[in-house]
Design a protein around this motif. Structure first.
Motif, PDB file in Angstrom:
ATOM      1  N   UNK A 161       0.784  -1.285  -0.024  1.00  0.00           N
ATOM      2  CA  UNK A 161       0.019   0.027   0.130  1.00  0.00           C
ATOM      3  C   UNK A 161       0.877   1.240   0.086  1.00  0.00           C
ATOM      4  N   UNK A 162       0.893   2.127  -1.134  1.00  0.00           N
ATOM      5  CA  UNK A 162       1.722   3.160  -1.189  1.00  0.00           C
ATOM      6  C   UNK A 162       0.915   4.353  -1.750  1.00  0.00           C
ATOM      7  N   UNK A 163       1.613   5.447  -1.771  1.00  0.00           N
ATOM      8  CA  UNK A 163       1.206   6.847  -2.573  1.00  0.00           C
ATOM      9  C   UNK A 163       2.124   6.843  -3.809  1.00  0.00           C
ATOM     10  N   UNK A 164       3.048   6.269  -3.988  1.00  0.00           N
ATOM     11  CA  UNK A 164       4.019   6.421  -5.095  1.00  0.00           C
ATOM     12  C   UNK A 164       4.904   4.946  -5.368  1.00  0.00           C
ATOM     13  N   UNK A 165       4.589   4.498  -6.505  1.00  0.00           N
ATOM     14  CA  UNK A 165       5.464   3.368  -7.010  1.00  0.00           C
ATOM     15  C   UNK A 165       6.075   3.380  -8.470  1.00  0.00           C
ATOM     16  N   UNK A 166       7.227   2.639  -8.563  1.00  0.00           N
ATOM     17  CA  UNK A 166       7.516   2.541  -9.864  1.00  0.00           C
ATOM     18  C   UNK A 166       7.411   0.897 -10.352  1.00  0.00           C
ATOM     19  N   UNK A 167       6.778   0.842 -11.659  1.00  0.00           N
ATOM     20  CA  UNK A 167       6.448  -0.477 -11.941  1.00  0.00           C
ATOM     21  C   UNK A 167       7.003  -0.786 -13.062  1.00  0.00           C
ATOM     22  N   UNK A 168       7.894  -2.142 -13.139  1.00  0.00           N
ATOM     23  CA  UNK A 168       8.580  -2.451 -14.202  1.00  0.00           C
ATOM     24  C   UNK A 168       7.756  -2.334 -15.566  1.00  0.00           C
ATOM     25  N   UNK A 169       8.489  -1.847 -16.654  1.00  0.00           N
ATOM     26  CA  UNK A 169       7.826  -1.981 -17.893  1.00  0.00           C
ATOM     27  C   UNK A 169       8.631  -2.685 -18.941  1.00  0.00           C
ATOM     28  N   UNK A 170      10.004  -2.990 -18.707  1.00  0.00           N
ATOM     29  CA  UNK A 170      10.888  -3.535 -19.508  1.00  0.00           C
ATOM     30  C   UNK A 170      10.761  -5.181 -19.325  1.00  0.00           C
ATOM     31  N   UNK A 171      10.185  -5.824 -18.260  1.00  0.00           N
ATOM     32  CA  UNK A 171      10.146  -6.980 -18.265  1.00  0.00           C
ATOM     33  C   UNK A 171      11.118  -7.558 -17.470  1.00  0.00           C
ATOM     34  N   UNK A 172      12.298  -7.034 -17.161  1.00  0.00           N
ATOM     35  CA  UNK A 172      13.619  -7.691 -16.751  1.00  0.00           C
ATOM     36  C   UNK A 172      13.896  -7.552 -15.256  1.00  0.00           C
ATOM     37  N   UNK A 173      12.836  -6.701 -14.473  1.00  0.00           N
ATOM     38  CA  UNK A 173      13.118  -6.519 -13.230  1.00  0.00           C
ATOM     39  C   UNK A 173      13.130  -7.980 -12.386  1.00  0.00           C
ATOM     40  N   UNK A 174      14.000  -8.035 -11.428  1.00  0.00           N
ATOM     41  CA  UNK A 174      14.048  -9.136 -10.760  1.00  0.00           C
ATOM     42  C   UNK A 174      13.277  -8.825  -9.514  1.00  0.00           C
ATOM     43  N   UNK A 175      12.662  -7.957  -9.202  1.00  0.00           N
ATOM     44  CA  UNK A 175      11.618  -7.520  -8.147  1.00  0.00           C
ATOM     45  C   UNK A 175      10.150  -7.133  -8.673  1.00  0.00           C
ATOM     46  N   UNK A 176       9.679  -7.748  -9.709  1.00  0.00           N
ATOM     47  CA  UNK A 176       8.527  -7.796 -10.289  1.00  0.00           C
ATOM     48  C   UNK A 176       7.280  -7.606  -9.431  1.00  0.00           C
ATOM     49  N   UNK A 177       6.398  -6.700  -9.361  1.00  0.00           N
ATOM     50  CA  UNK A 177       6.131  -5.879 -10.465  1.00  0.00           C
ATOM     51  C   UNK A 177       6.789  -4.501 -10.414  1.00  0.00           C
ATOM     52  N   UNK A 178       7.778  -4.288  -9.415  1.00  0.00           N
ATOM     53  CA  UNK A 178       8.487  -3.251  -9.203  1.00  0.00           C
ATOM     54  C   UNK A 178       9.614  -3.061  -9.980  1.00  0.00           C
TER      55      UNK A 178
END
Length: 75
Positions: free
Chosen positions: A38-55
């Motif tokens: 639960x947050x007021x700001x997040x950055x979500x993966x768009x490239x598909x290579x994050x090891x911490x998806x969905x972030x």
């Protein structure tokens, strides 16, 4: 005139060659419906290579990932 609660506003922005920036009070859910954050700001993966998806974890920078074309508003 009656008073009503303002609807919460959430904005999702595609950053240039980077993640989606989500601003506003949100719950990010796993596929089984459990709350991941639960947050007021997040950055979500768009490239598909994050090891911490969905972030986003910054892999897009290390791989020099670039979007195919800038996101456009639907017609």
């Amino acid at each position: 005139m009656s008073e009503s609660a303002a609807e919460p506003v959430v904005t999702i922005t595609s950053t240039h060659n980077g993640p989606y920036e989500v601003v506003g009070e949100v719950q990010i859910l796993a596929s089984d419906g459990t709350v991941v954050r639960e947050t007021s700001k997040a950055f979500l993966c768009r490239c598909g290579h994050s090891q911490n998806k969905p972030f986003c974890d910054g892999h897009h920078r290390r791989l020099n990932w670039q979007e195919d074309q800038p996101d456009a508003a639907p017609q």
